[in-house]
Design an enzyme around this catalytic site. Structure first.
Site, PDB file in Angstrom:
ATOM      1  N   HIS A 252     -18.498   3.930 -17.883  1.00 31.80           N
ATOM      2  CA  HIS A 252     -19.735   4.671 -18.672  1.00 31.80           C
ATOM      3  C   HIS A 252     -20.651   5.097 -17.981  1.00 31.80           C
ATOM      4  O   HIS A 252     -21.094   3.499 -16.941  1.00 31.80           O
ATOM      5  CB  HIS A 252     -19.852   3.592 -19.893  1.00 31.80           C
ATOM      6  N   ASP A 253     -21.679   5.570 -18.373  1.00 34.16           N
ATOM      7  CA  ASP A 253     -23.297   5.836 -17.467  1.00 34.16           C
ATOM      8  C   ASP A 253     -23.114   6.146 -16.399  1.00 34.16           C
ATOM      9  O   ASP A 253     -23.972   6.374 -15.586  1.00 34.16           O
ATOM     10  CB  ASP A 253     -24.165   4.846 -18.029  1.00 34.16           C
TER      11      ASP A 253
ATOM     12  N   GLY B  13     -19.655   0.336 -14.548  1.00 35.09           N
ATOM     13  CA  GLY B  13     -20.637   1.054 -15.489  1.00 35.09           C
ATOM     14  C   GLY B  13     -22.241   1.683 -14.319  1.00 35.09           C
ATOM     15  O   GLY B  13     -22.027   0.938 -13.220  1.00 35.09           O
TER      16      GLY B  13
END
Length: 265
Positions: A118-119, A136
């Site tokens: 994520h991200d 992440g």
């Protein structure tokens, strides 16, 4: 061009000339650009945005929710640019409220079994070899290459035009234009081969070499090296980019290799 054994949610927005092979599942909040091919047994989940002329090979899972206990169901995306290839069993999770998205740029090659958490913000023309694992909030500049079975720690920044050797543990930031090698991961020189392939003239490469000789070979600490660079070396876009990258590094940059050193040194 959709096989009858494929499931596509009626709310998905798919260009008319996209080819989708059997046993693939596409959820509702999905967009896929023209000319893209989706192989069999692919799962494309809500929040996924795929550009034009991409290739997604069998077994990939795109847009699954983050593997982050802080995620509370916020609406986020996983975005893949144009002309990017996603090989077998790659997983790319969508973002959290921190950045709101995970992004893989244009013309990238993400090889089999790699994971992008994520991200993460991955630039254009990047290559990840087989089984690269990216935690992440990682940022990776354009033209970065990461060798197979490497692991990238969360919040690490990787500069553009870098080459990271296979099997690396990347726990510090990797400044632009360099090779990162050995264990613990260390400065291995300027990525001159990659720069030449991309059309950098010799004078430009030599200017980058001068900057890194100052940082790694003259015995300065980081603050002294940056001051010397700004005072003594000619101003160029590359010089200023390197200085800014190092000054803004949150995790600190990789060091020069010292025999017998450990990750904690």
């Amino acid at each position: 061009m959709t096989h009858p054994y494929t499931y596509i949610d009626p709310n998905a927005r798919i260009a008319p000339n996209v080819k989708i092979d059997p046993f693939t599942v596409i959820h509702g909040d999905v967009q896929i650009g023209e000319g893209t091919w989706i192989g069999s047994n692919v799962t494309i989940m809500d929040g996924t945005r795929i550009g034009k002329n991409c290739r997604v090979f069998p077994g990939a899972v795109l847009g699954a929710i983050p593997q982050d206990l802080k995620f509370s169901g916020e609406k986020t995306t996983a975005e893949i640019g144009d002309n990017t290839t996603i090989r077998e069993f790659v997983t790319i999770n969508r973002g959290t409220e921190d950045r709101g998205r995970t992004r893989v740029g244009n013309n990238c090659l993400i090889m089999a079994y790699s994971h992008i958490a994520h991200d993460c913000l991955i630039g254009n023309n990047c290559i990840m070899s087989n089984s690269v694992q990216v935690a992440g909030h990682v940022t990776m500049g354009d033209w970065a290459v990461v060798g197979g079975v490497s692991a990238v720690h969360q919040f690490v920044n990787i500069g553009q035009h870098t080459f990271i050797a296979g099997g690396s543990l990347v726990s510090k930031d990797v400044p632009p234009y360099i090779k990162a090698v050995r264990n613990p991961l260390s400065y291995g020189g300027v990525n001159s081969v990659g720069l030449k392939r991309r059309g950098f003239p010799l004078q430009q490469i030599n200017g980058i070499l001068d900057v890194y000789r100052t940082i790694y070979n003259k015995g300065f600490n980081t603050t002294q090296a940056l001051e010397f660079i700004e005072e003594e070396l000619p101003a160029t876009d590359e010089r200023d980019e390197i200085v800014t990258f190092i000054r803004e590094s949150g995790r600190g940059i990789i060091k020069r290799f010292i025999k017998g050193a450990t990750e904690e040194d």
